[in-house]
Design a protein around this motif. Structure first.
Motif, PDB file in Angstrom:
ATOM      1  N   VAL A   1      74.318  13.779 -53.076  1.00 25.27           N
ATOM      2  CA  VAL A   1      75.238  14.439 -53.999  1.00 25.27           C
ATOM      3  C   VAL A   1      74.524  14.782 -55.301  1.00 25.27           C
ATOM      4  O   VAL A   1      74.696  15.876 -55.850  1.00 25.27           O
ATOM      5  N   ARG A   2      73.708  13.850 -55.791  1.00 29.77           N
ATOM      6  CA  ARG A   2      72.967  14.082 -57.038  1.00 29.77           C
ATOM      7  C   ARG A   2      72.036  15.286 -56.890  1.00 29.77           C
ATOM      8  O   ARG A   2      71.920  16.119 -57.805  1.00 29.77           O
ATOM      9  N   THR A   3      71.390  15.404 -55.740  1.00 36.09           N
ATOM     10  CA  THR A   3      70.505  16.544 -55.498  1.00 36.09           C
ATOM     11  C   THR A   3      71.285  17.856 -55.494  1.00 36.09           C
ATOM     12  O   THR A   3      70.854  18.861 -56.072  1.00 36.09           O
ATOM     13  N   LEU A   4      72.447  17.858 -54.864  1.00 37.18           N
ATOM     14  CA  LEU A   4      73.275  19.063 -54.816  1.00 37.18           C
ATOM     15  C   LEU A   4      73.711  19.475 -56.220  1.00 37.18           C
ATOM     16  O   LEU A   4      73.763  20.663 -56.538  1.00 37.18           O
ATOM     17  N   VAL A   5      74.046  18.479 -57.037  1.00 38.71           N
ATOM     18  CA  VAL A   5      74.464  18.775 -58.419  1.00 38.71           C
ATOM     19  C   VAL A   5      73.299  19.393 -59.194  1.00 38.71           C
ATOM     20  O   VAL A   5      73.465  20.392 -59.909  1.00 38.71           O
ATOM     21  N   LYS A   6      72.116  18.816 -59.057  1.00 38.72           N
ATOM     22  CA  LYS A   6      70.941  19.337 -59.781  1.00 38.72           C
ATOM     23  C   LYS A   6      70.626  20.761 -59.356  1.00 38.72           C
ATOM     24  O   LYS A   6      70.159  21.572 -60.152  1.00 38.72           O
ATOM     25  N   GLU A   7      70.859  21.059 -58.081  1.00 32.93           N
ATOM     26  CA  GLU A   7      70.565  22.396 -57.564  1.00 32.93           C
ATOM     27  C   GLU A   7      71.697  23.379 -57.808  1.00 32.93           C
ATOM     28  O   GLU A   7      71.613  24.540 -57.414  1.00 32.93           O
ATOM     29  N   GLY A   8      72.777  22.897 -58.430  1.00 30.51           N
ATOM     30  CA  GLY A   8      73.910  23.758 -58.727  1.00 30.51           C
ATOM     31  C   GLY A   8      74.763  24.103 -57.532  1.00 30.51           C
ATOM     32  O   GLY A   8      75.530  25.069 -57.559  1.00 30.51           O
ATOM     33  N   ARG A   9      74.659  23.291 -56.472  1.00 30.66           N
ATOM     34  CA  ARG A   9      75.458  23.552 -55.268  1.00 30.66           C
ATOM     35  C   ARG A   9      76.659  22.632 -55.164  1.00 30.66           C
ATOM     36  O   ARG A   9      77.340  22.583 -54.152  1.00 30.66           O
ATOM     37  N   ARG A  10      76.946  21.925 -56.250  1.00 27.68           N
ATOM     38  CA  ARG A  10      78.076  20.994 -56.250  1.00 27.68           C
ATOM     39  C   ARG A  10      78.738  21.007 -57.628  1.00 27.68           C
ATOM     40  O   ARG A  10      78.031  20.940 -58.641  1.00 27.68           O
TER      41      ARG A  10
END
Length: 208
Positions: A199-208
């Motif tokens: 989830v943290r990775t998705l947030v950093k990539e702007g996909r969450r």
């Protein structure tokens, strides 16, 4: 299924987990769902990692349900969840994870969307003896845009390479897939950590 931890067990086989008070400074509650097919180990996972004695809604299976619940591959199963399981993990002084284990039978699938609502993410447990049982969970999570990881719960059957499991599930390459033993607390924790990191990775990539 039984616990492989060294903690004392109650007469019904569940862990005797002492209730840990919620930190006074807890201000952030994060919701995680544990889903998958019937008998895959969702209740076991919640029991393994919860710091409080988990709330479970298990009922004894009877012959009346023989024509409704397919026991292929899980013939020894004697109880089943009829609503949801609930557990809690304190991450730090201000953040708490709430775990919701979903019932696996098709007749309870109508509850899943409510359990997914507001969830940070979900763990999809899979049993390679009944792999098709997890397809609906993956479809619903993808449809709702809920981040998830897939955990192959190891019941000691013939080993299946994770690459083969990924191909059989037609998983997106970005979805983490790992092996676990839902009976083991450390193993179950690693799955939850993988979900939070995903989830943290998705947030950093702007996909969450």
């Amino acid at each position: 299924m039984h616990s492989t931890t060294s903690e004392p067990a109650l007469a019904d086989g569940t862990l005797d987990v002492p209730d840990t008070p919620l930190p006074a400074g807890a201000a952030q509650a994060l919701k995680l769902a544990v889903v998958g097919g019937f008998g895959v180990g969702k209740t076991t996972m919640v029991r393994s990692v919860s710091e409080i004695r988990p709330l479970t809604t298990e009922e004894t299976m009877t012959s009346a349900g023989a024509s409704v619940d397919d026991l292929h591959g899980v013939e020894a199963k004697g109880t089943t969840t009829v609503a949801f399981d609930f557990g809690r993990i304190t991450m730090d002084a201000t953040s708490v994870l709430y775990l919701f284990g979903a019932p696996g039978q098709q007749r309870f699938w109508f509850l899943w969307d409510r359990l997914f609502s507001g969830a940070l993410g979900a763990v999809v447990l899979v049993d390679t003896r009944r792999l098709e049982d997890c397809f609906y969970a993956i479809d619903r999570l993808e449809a709702q845009g809920t981040p998830f990881v897939v955990a192959h719960n190891d019941f000691g059957e013939a080993d299946h390479p994770l690459e083969d499991v990924r191909a059989a599930l037609d998983l997106d390459p970005a979805v983490p897939l790992l092996r676990c033993d839902a009976r083991d607390r450390d193993s179950a924790k690693r799955v939850l950590i993988a979900l939070v990191e995903h989830v943290r990775t998705l947030v950093k990539e702007g996909r969450r």
